[in-house]
Write a protein that holds these residues in place. Structure first.
Motif, PDB file in Angstrom:
ATOM      1  N   UNK A  71       0.856  -1.173   0.000  1.00 29.27           N
ATOM      2  CA  UNK A  71       0.000   0.000   0.000  1.00 29.27           C
ATOM      3  C   UNK A  71       0.899   1.231   0.000  1.00 29.27           C
ATOM      4  N   UNK A  72       0.316   2.370  -0.299  1.00 29.92           N
ATOM      5  CA  UNK A  72       1.085   3.602  -0.389  1.00 29.92           C
ATOM      6  C   UNK A  72       1.007   4.346   0.938  1.00 29.92           C
ATOM      7  N   UNK A  73       1.933   3.998   1.815  1.00 26.53           N
ATOM      8  CA  UNK A  73       2.034   4.694   3.091  1.00 26.53           C
ATOM      9  C   UNK A  73       3.468   4.555   3.594  1.00 26.53           C
ATOM     10  N   UNK A  74       3.891   5.423   4.501  1.00 30.87           N
ATOM     11  CA  UNK A  74       5.279   5.409   4.965  1.00 30.87           C
ATOM     12  C   UNK A  74       5.706   4.073   5.596  1.00 30.87           C
ATOM     13  N   UNK A  75       4.832   3.436   6.364  1.00 30.45           N
ATOM     14  CA  UNK A  75       5.203   2.173   7.023  1.00 30.45           C
ATOM     15  C   UNK A  75       5.437   1.067   5.994  1.00 30.45           C
ATOM     16  N   UNK A  76       4.565   0.977   5.003  1.00 30.82           N
ATOM     17  CA  UNK A  76       4.719  -0.040   3.967  1.00 30.82           C
ATOM     18  C   UNK A  76       5.982   0.208   3.155  1.00 30.82           C
ATOM     19  N   UNK A  77       6.250   1.470   2.827  1.00 34.08           N
ATOM     20  CA  UNK A  77       7.452   1.816   2.079  1.00 34.08           C
ATOM     21  C   UNK A  77       8.706   1.449   2.871  1.00 34.08           C
ATOM     22  N   UNK A  78       8.705   1.738   4.152  1.00 38.20           N
ATOM     23  CA  UNK A  78       9.851   1.388   5.005  1.00 38.20           C
ATOM     24  C   UNK A  78      10.022  -0.128   5.053  1.00 38.20           C
ATOM     25  N   UNK A  79       8.911  -0.864   5.086  1.00 35.71           N
ATOM     26  CA  UNK A  79       8.973  -2.323   5.090  1.00 35.71           C
ATOM     27  C   UNK A  79       9.598  -2.870   3.818  1.00 35.71           C
ATOM     28  N   UNK A  80       9.251  -2.292   2.687  1.00 40.65           N
ATOM     29  CA  UNK A  80       9.848  -2.716   1.416  1.00 40.65           C
ATOM     30  C   UNK A  80      11.341  -2.444   1.406  1.00 40.65           C
ATOM     31  N   UNK A  81      11.735  -1.275   1.864  1.00 39.92           N
ATOM     32  CA  UNK A  81      13.161  -0.935   1.882  1.00 39.92           C
ATOM     33  C   UNK A  81      13.937  -1.857   2.826  1.00 39.92           C
ATOM     34  N   UNK A  82      13.349  -2.198   3.979  1.00 45.12           N
ATOM     35  CA  UNK A  82      13.998  -3.149   4.898  1.00 45.12           C
ATOM     36  C   UNK A  82      14.130  -4.516   4.234  1.00 45.12           C
ATOM     37  N   UNK A  83      13.075  -4.933   3.558  1.00 42.10           N
ATOM     38  CA  UNK A  83      13.088  -6.227   2.875  1.00 42.10           C
ATOM     39  C   UNK A  83      14.181  -6.265   1.808  1.00 42.10           C
ATOM     40  N   UNK A  84      14.302  -5.204   1.027  1.00 39.05           N
ATOM     41  CA  UNK A  84      15.351  -5.129  -0.002  1.00 39.05           C
ATOM     42  C   UNK A  84      16.744  -5.188   0.624  1.00 39.05           C
ATOM     43  N   UNK A  85      16.918  -4.498   1.751  1.00 40.88           N
ATOM     44  CA  UNK A  85      18.222  -4.484   2.413  1.00 40.88           C
ATOM     45  C   UNK A  85      18.577  -5.851   2.996  1.00 40.88           C
ATOM     46  N   UNK A  86      17.574  -6.557   3.512  1.00 42.04           N
ATOM     47  CA  UNK A  86      17.828  -7.864   4.131  1.00 42.04           C
ATOM     48  C   UNK A  86      17.967  -8.986   3.104  1.00 42.04           C
ATOM     49  N   UNK A  87      17.381  -8.800   1.916  1.00 41.04           N
ATOM     50  CA  UNK A  87      17.406  -9.853   0.894  1.00 41.04           C
ATOM     51  C   UNK A  87      17.930  -9.307  -0.435  1.00 41.04           C
ATOM     52  N   UNK A  88      19.170  -8.842  -0.464  1.00 39.37           N
ATOM     53  CA  UNK A  88      19.672  -8.222  -1.700  1.00 39.37           C
ATOM     54  C   UNK A  88      19.764  -9.196  -2.877  1.00 39.37           C
ATOM     55  N   UNK A  89      20.047 -10.464  -2.619  1.00 38.59           N
ATOM     56  CA  UNK A  89      20.133 -11.432  -3.720  1.00 38.59           C
ATOM     57  C   UNK A  89      18.751 -11.767  -4.277  1.00 38.59           C
ATOM     58  N   UNK A  90      17.782 -11.937  -3.393  1.00 40.50           N
ATOM     59  CA  UNK A  90      16.431 -12.289  -3.818  1.00 40.50           C
ATOM     60  C   UNK A  90      15.714 -11.106  -4.463  1.00 40.50           C
ATOM     61  N   UNK A  91      16.010  -9.896  -3.996  1.00 38.62           N
ATOM     62  CA  UNK A  91      15.300  -8.711  -4.468  1.00 38.62           C
ATOM     63  C   UNK A  91      16.221  -7.794  -5.265  1.00 38.62           C
ATOM     64  N   UNK A  92      16.951  -8.370  -6.171  1.00 37.27           N
ATOM     65  CA  UNK A  92      17.829  -7.630  -7.071  1.00 37.27           C
ATOM     66  C   UNK A  92      17.011  -6.593  -7.842  1.00 37.27           C
ATOM     67  N   UNK A  93      17.538  -5.405  -7.966  1.00 37.18           N
ATOM     68  CA  UNK A  93      16.798  -4.299  -8.585  1.00 37.18           C
ATOM     69  C   UNK A  93      16.391  -4.610 -10.023  1.00 37.18           C
ATOM     70  N   UNK A  94      17.127  -5.439 -10.720  1.00 39.71           N
ATOM     71  CA  UNK A  94      16.818  -5.753 -12.114  1.00 39.71           C
ATOM     72  C   UNK A  94      15.623  -6.668 -12.294  1.00 39.71           C
ATOM     73  N   UNK A  95      15.195  -7.359 -11.246  1.00 43.09           N
ATOM     74  CA  UNK A  95      14.075  -8.300 -11.382  1.00 43.09           C
ATOM     75  C   UNK A  95      12.982  -8.097 -10.341  1.00 43.09           C
ATOM     76  N   UNK A  96      13.078  -7.012  -9.587  1.00 41.88           N
ATOM     77  CA  UNK A  96      12.087  -6.741  -8.540  1.00 41.88           C
ATOM     78  C   UNK A  96      11.260  -5.517  -8.912  1.00 41.88           C
ATOM     79  N   UNK A  97       9.952  -5.677  -8.862  1.00 43.98           N
ATOM     80  CA  UNK A  97       9.021  -4.593  -9.152  1.00 43.98           C
ATOM     81  C   UNK A  97       8.099  -4.391  -7.956  1.00 43.98           C
ATOM     82  N   UNK A  98       7.617  -3.174  -7.802  1.00 39.81           N
ATOM     83  CA  UNK A  98       6.699  -2.852  -6.710  1.00 39.81           C
ATOM     84  C   UNK A  98       5.327  -2.542  -7.322  1.00 39.81           C
TER      85      UNK A  98
END
Length: 190
Positions: A71-98
């Motif tokens: 959803x479009x809110x600060x908490x959800x956005x922060x959650x996505x950024x944390x997820x990307x930081x914790x799973x850099x191999x799984x959430x590679x920028x070239x294959x991850x879409x929001x």
């Protein structure tokens, strides 16, 4: 075209007690590889977060693309950024879409162009049609008459598909559009 569904059980007390063991990753890869020749697409819907099952579903060995729905809110956005930081191999920028879900209709047109440059899919609006369908326990998709929700999902598909799949989708959309316009075309001709 055929569609097969293999739904997961979503019962919290069973999930909490279920252990995803070390073989889960390799078993999931084996299952996907066993069925990949029979299907154009295999969609893995996993729960939000960093569970072992979610991590396995997002692994490059098991998925070509990862779509994070938020959803479009600060908490959800922060959650996505944390997820990307914790799973850099799984959430590679070239294959991850929001995919932003439940965006107010007045924001959809304003944000759509901007979001396309930042690995975001076209957003899904939270319209009165969606709320009404949800309260009636029905799908908000309307291929008979069309609605903003259905058009948004078609935009998401256009962004995800390419090649023959995109051509087939566009042909299907053209047929649906002609079918919807047919009564109006007849009235204009009369």
């Amino acid at each position: 075209h055929n569609l097969s569904l293999l739904p997961a059980r979503h019962v919290f007390y069973e999930y909490d007690s279920t252990v995803v063991n070390d073989e889960f990753d390799s078993d999931l890869t084996l299952i996907i590889n066993s069925f990949s020749d029979n299907y154009d697409f295999i969609l893995l819907d996993s729960q939000a977060g960093i569970s072992r099952a979610s991590k396995a579903a997002m692994a490059p060995s098991n998925s070509d693309r990862v779509v994070l729905v938020s959803e479009y809110d600060p908490m959800s956005n922060a959650g996505i950024e944390r997820l990307k930081a914790r799973l850099p191999d799984e959430l590679d920028v070239g294959r991850t879409l929001i995919l932003l879900n439940k965006l107010l209709p007045e924001f959809v047109s304003r944000f759509s162009e901007f979001l396309s440059f930042a690995n975001y899919l076209p957003p899904i609006p939270w319209t009165s049609d969606v709320v009404r369908a949800y309260s009636r326990r029905r799908l908000a998709l309307d291929f008979d008459n069309g609605n903003q929700f259905t058009l948004a999902l078609l935009s998401v598909l256009r962004a995800l598909l390419s090649g023959d799949e995109l051509t087939r989708l566009e042909s299907w959309i053209d047929l649906q559009t002609d079918r919807i316009r047919e009564p109006i075309s007849g009235q204009l001709a009369d």
